[in-house]
Design an enzyme around this catalytic site. Structure first.
Site, PDB file in Angstrom:
ATOM      1  N   ASP A 161     -10.250  -2.570  -5.783  1.00 55.91           N
ATOM      2  CA  ASP A 161      -9.586  -1.575  -5.192  1.00 55.91           C
ATOM      3  C   ASP A 161      -9.444  -0.477  -6.163  1.00 55.91           C
ATOM      4  O   ASP A 161      -8.885  -0.294  -7.393  1.00 55.91           O
ATOM      5  CB  ASP A 161      -7.990  -1.926  -5.213  1.00 55.91           C
ATOM      6  CG  ASP A 161      -7.281  -0.964  -4.492  1.00 55.91           C
ATOM      7  OD1 ASP A 161      -7.776   0.249  -3.980  1.00 55.91           O
ATOM      8  OD2 ASP A 161      -5.871  -1.251  -4.298  1.00 55.91           O
TER       9      ASP A 161
ATOM     10  N   SER B  26       0.798  -1.277   0.058  1.00 51.96           N
ATOM     11  CA  SER B  26      -0.097   0.065  -0.066  1.00 51.96           C
ATOM     12  C   SER B  26       0.949   1.282   0.054  1.00 51.96           C
ATOM     13  O   SER B  26       1.629   1.426  -0.899  1.00 51.96           O
ATOM     14  CB  SER B  26      -0.993   0.036   1.282  1.00 51.96           C
ATOM     15  OG  SER B  26      -1.971   1.087   0.925  1.00 51.96           O
TER      16      SER B  26
ATOM     17  N   HIS C 192      -8.375  -4.006  -1.314  1.00 51.92           N
ATOM     18  CA  HIS C 192      -6.938  -3.349  -0.887  1.00 51.92           C
ATOM     19  C   HIS C 192      -6.471  -3.970   0.285  1.00 51.92           C
ATOM     20  O   HIS C 192      -7.185  -4.263   1.057  1.00 51.92           O
ATOM     21  CB  HIS C 192      -7.238  -1.894  -0.797  1.00 51.92           C
ATOM     22  CG  HIS C 192      -5.990  -1.106  -0.556  1.00 51.92           C
ATOM     23  ND1 HIS C 192      -5.219  -0.955  -1.843  1.00 51.92           N
ATOM     24  CD2 HIS C 192      -5.348  -0.852   0.292  1.00 51.92           C
ATOM     25  CE1 HIS C 192      -4.229  -0.234  -1.232  1.00 51.92           C
ATOM     26  NE2 HIS C 192      -4.364   0.028   0.151  1.00 51.92           N
TER      27      HIS C 192
END
Length: 435
Positions: free
Chosen positions: A367, A264, A397
């Site tokens: 996502d 991320s 995600h």
């Protein structure tokens, strides 16, 4: 589509995340910074080899900031011994193996495998400590290093969290590597560029460690030799600064095979570190970045992509929540979705993409950030960088690193796929692995 359980947990997760983000709006600036939040569960380090064959150690490497590392080391005795030696040693641990030319004796190896206890102190270090046997014999395995940056939108997450600990252990076991998880400073206490500076500082620290280890080995090779030459070498070691030699890395790390792995927002940091590593050039020798893995990178930009419009209210980390995280991370005067920290494709960003390392990008179907990550990968391929994309259906995600999703088949498959690709670039026998 994600399961009902995932959908329900996502609703609860977003409510809790929104409350936590809003509570941090008025956080006091702190250059020393923090690297974890009190509400997050953490896993204590265990410097002795656990049941899974992985030992962990936490170290603080910068006296001016809270920057810290957790080192994950696979058991160096597990694969290094020949089968015949393993059998003999396990049946008679006190038997001398001097005849093999590998060790001074099995009793020394047994001490390495157990915890080391320094003389006369109850607070002495207890854990794996390489002895001269492992440092100076062929038995010592040199392992590639993966530098890992956790996720959390720059404002949460930790290199010692339970989820991150489990994920790093999985990578260690799949690849037989040393993983170094970076505990970078969090926002809003430490805004941009603190986390990015921490990433490049770790790389310079690793270069210093490699040079300290080389000088230390050189001194060891001249025991009983010319005293003046040894004094000169000690002066060289001292000239590197106050950093102490980290024995796990000095004995087992091969920093010429270093891979960056970002999760991320950690992918944003990894990409920045890769760029700075190229710019630093030989200043980082012998550290070499041979590849990077970007797992659902936290990219954004002023011009919205198709997924940013269609999936804006996606699971766990929706666009509104992520924008709030960006506001907490970027200084107010620099807030811009085309900021270099946010958008990897802004015109004129240096160095040119053709100098980037091979880059594997992982994206999730549901996502909202997926399209920009794919676009970045496409631009890398246009300049002949090996940059495949792995997209996983029915995923969200952080599907491979979030605590409740770590044990799902998709998470396991993702880790295995990453391992297959990374092996191309860390193998010492050439690229016999392919994806």
């Amino acid at each position: 589509m994600p399961s009902v359980a995932v959908k329900l947990y996502s609703v609860f997760f977003k409510l809790l995340l929104k409350h936590r983000l809003q509570s941090r709006v008025d956080a006091v600036a702190d250059e020393f910074g923090i690297t974890s939040r009190p509400e997050e569960s953490t896993e204590p380090a265990n410097p002795s080899f656990a049941a899974d064959g992985v030992a962990t150690k936490d170290i603080h490497i910068d006296p001016l900031t809270s920057l810290s590392l957790r080192i994950f080391l696979p058991d160096p005795f597990h694969e290094a011994l020949p089968t015949s030696v393993k059998t003999t040693f396990s049946s008679n641990p006190d038997l001398s193996l001097r005849a093999n030319g590998l060790f001074a004796g099995a009793s020394t190896v047994a001490r390495d495998r157990r915890s080391y206890e320094g003389p006369g102190s109850a607070a002495a270090y207890r854990g794996y400590l390489p002895s001269p046997v492992t440092r100076h014999h062929a038995f010592s395995r040199r392992l590639p290093v993966i530098l890992q940056f956790h996720g959390g939108g720059f404002v949460s997450g930790s290199n010692t969290s339970t989820a991150n600990d489990l994920f790093c252990r999985r990578i260690v076991k799949l690849l037989d590597v040393i993983v170094i998880a970076v505990g970078y400073r969090l926002a809003p206490e430490s805004r941009y560029p603190a986390a990015f500076e921490d990433g490049i500082n770790v790389l310079h620290w690793l270069a210093k460690q490699a040079n300290l280890a080389e000088c230390n080995r050189s001194i060891g090779n001249h025991r009983g030799g010319d005293a003046r030459k040894m004094d000169t070498q000690r002066h060289i070691v001292d000239a590197f600064g106050a950093a102490t030699l980290e024995p796990w890395l000095a004995t087992h790390a091969d920093l010429s095979r270093c891979v960056l792995l970002g999760v991320s927002c950690g992918a944003n940091i990894a990409d920045f570190v890769a760029r700075k590593a190229f710019e630093a050039g030989k200043l980082l020798d012998p550290v070499k970045i041979v590849a990077q893995v970007l797992m659902y990178p936290f990219f954004i930009g002023n011009a919205p992509t198709h997924s940013e419009i269609k999936l804006a209210n996606s699971y766990f980390y929706d666009k509104t929540m992520c924008i709030l995280a960006w506001k907490l991370f970027l200084p107010e005067e620099e807030f811009n979705f085309d900021h270099p920290a946010a958008n990897p494709l802004i015109p004129g960003r240096q160095p040119p993409l053709k100098f980037m390392p091979p880059t594997l990008t992982v994206v999730a179907e549901h996502d909202w950030m997926r399209d920009r990550a794919i676009a970045y990968s496409e631009e890398l391929r246009k300049v002949n960088v090996d940059a495949p994309v792995l997209e996983y259906k029915d995923t969200v995600h952080e599907f491979a690193t979030l605590d409740m999703l770590l044990k799902t088949p998709q998470a396991q498959a993702c880790a295995e796929d990453i391992a297959i690709w990374v092996k191309k670039y860390i193998s010492t026998r050439g690229h016999e692995f392919s994806y």
